[in-house]
Motif scaffolding. Sequence first.
Motif, PDB file in Angstrom:
ATOM      1  N   SER A  46       0.922  -0.984  -0.087  1.00  0.00           N
ATOM      2  CA  SER A  46      -0.001   0.090  -0.009  1.00  0.00           C
ATOM      3  C   SER A  46       0.878   1.325   0.078  1.00  0.00           C
ATOM      4  O   SER A  46       2.035   1.194   0.273  1.00  0.00           O
ATOM      5  CB  SER A  46      -0.773   0.109   1.236  1.00  0.00           C
ATOM      6  N   LEU A  47       0.238   2.355  -0.319  1.00  0.00           N
ATOM      7  CA  LEU A  47       0.843   3.606  -0.275  1.00  0.00           C
ATOM      8  C   LEU A  47       1.432   3.882   1.221  1.00  0.00           C
ATOM      9  O   LEU A  47       2.527   4.493   1.325  1.00  0.00           O
ATOM     10  CB  LEU A  47       0.116   4.769  -0.853  1.00  0.00           C
ATOM     11  N   VAL A  48       0.596   3.662   2.026  1.00  0.00           N
ATOM     12  CA  VAL A  48       0.863   4.009   3.454  1.00  0.00           C
ATOM     13  C   VAL A  48       2.167   3.058   3.867  1.00  0.00           C
ATOM     14  O   VAL A  48       3.293   3.696   4.501  1.00  0.00           O
ATOM     15  CB  VAL A  48      -0.317   3.526   4.530  1.00  0.00           C
ATOM     16  N   ALA A  54       9.916   4.319   3.216  1.00  0.00           N
ATOM     17  CA  ALA A  54      10.643   5.316   2.796  1.00  0.00           C
ATOM     18  C   ALA A  54      11.372   6.092   3.707  1.00  0.00           C
ATOM     19  O   ALA A  54      12.303   6.670   3.631  1.00  0.00           O
ATOM     20  CB  ALA A  54       9.809   6.150   1.450  1.00  0.00           C
ATOM     21  N   LYS A  55      10.313   6.495   4.631  1.00  0.00           N
ATOM     22  CA  LYS A  55      10.810   7.355   5.898  1.00  0.00           C
ATOM     23  C   LYS A  55      11.830   6.637   6.635  1.00  0.00           C
ATOM     24  O   LYS A  55      12.975   7.288   7.115  1.00  0.00           O
ATOM     25  CB  LYS A  55       9.609   7.604   6.749  1.00  0.00           C
ATOM     26  N   SER A  60      13.587   8.800  -1.210  1.00  0.00           N
ATOM     27  CA  SER A  60      12.531   9.320  -1.670  1.00  0.00           C
ATOM     28  C   SER A  60      11.569   8.637  -2.363  1.00  0.00           C
ATOM     29  O   SER A  60      11.710   7.296  -2.995  1.00  0.00           O
ATOM     30  CB  SER A  60      12.837  10.349  -2.853  1.00  0.00           C
ATOM     31  N   LEU A  61      10.145   8.891  -2.424  1.00  0.00           N
ATOM     32  CA  LEU A  61       9.058   7.863  -3.364  1.00  0.00           C
ATOM     33  C   LEU A  61       9.429   7.938  -4.503  1.00  0.00           C
ATOM     34  O   LEU A  61       9.258   6.722  -5.131  1.00  0.00           O
ATOM     35  CB  LEU A  61       7.860   8.559  -2.682  1.00  0.00           C
ATOM     36  N   VAL A  65       9.744   4.384  -6.764  1.00  0.00           N
ATOM     37  CA  VAL A  65       8.831   3.981  -7.770  1.00  0.00           C
ATOM     38  C   VAL A  65       8.996   4.464  -9.089  1.00  0.00           C
ATOM     39  O   VAL A  65       8.346   4.127  -9.862  1.00  0.00           O
ATOM     40  CB  VAL A  65       7.181   4.579  -7.245  1.00  0.00           C
ATOM     41  N   SER A  66      10.073   5.162  -9.504  1.00  0.00           N
ATOM     42  CA  SER A  66      10.239   5.811 -10.864  1.00  0.00           C
ATOM     43  C   SER A  66      10.497   4.350 -11.757  1.00  0.00           C
ATOM     44  O   SER A  66      10.959   3.274 -11.294  1.00  0.00           O
ATOM     45  CB  SER A  66      11.523   6.687 -10.983  1.00  0.00           C
ATOM     46  N   ALA A  67      10.093   4.592 -12.893  1.00  0.00           N
ATOM     47  CA  ALA A  67       9.650   3.611 -13.846  1.00  0.00           C
ATOM     48  C   ALA A  67      11.032   3.018 -14.731  1.00  0.00           C
ATOM     49  O   ALA A  67      10.781   2.159 -15.577  1.00  0.00           O
ATOM     50  CB  ALA A  67       8.484   3.704 -14.489  1.00  0.00           C
TER      51      ALA A  67
END
Length: 107
Positions: A46-48, A54-55, A60-61, A65-67
């Motif tokens: 999940s995003l949460v 990440a924290k 960094s998010l 998640v970069s593709a």
Amino acid sequence: MDYGIIGERIKRERLDKGLTQEVLAEKANISASFLGQIERGERKLSLVTLIEIAKVLGASLDYLVSASPRENPELDELTYLLRDHSQQEIRMITDISKTVFKYCDVK
């Protein structure tokens, strides 16, 4: 979204920080087995959960998640290696690299 890439990057960041799966999982409030599945790209998260991981990692998010990493793995690795450097340090590294490449006839 490529969960395999996300898992690889989480694992890379975790190892770079010297954390075990157990420690990262505990700090992110998930189980170590779930984290292992995430790192292997076997489970979605999940995003949460992604934000918590990440924290803890200080990552960094955007990076997680970069593709594009498999399109140019060398550039991705360079970005990873330079992530903790200031803009001034990156400019200096770039200038030195250009000078070295010029004298070594490297294209």
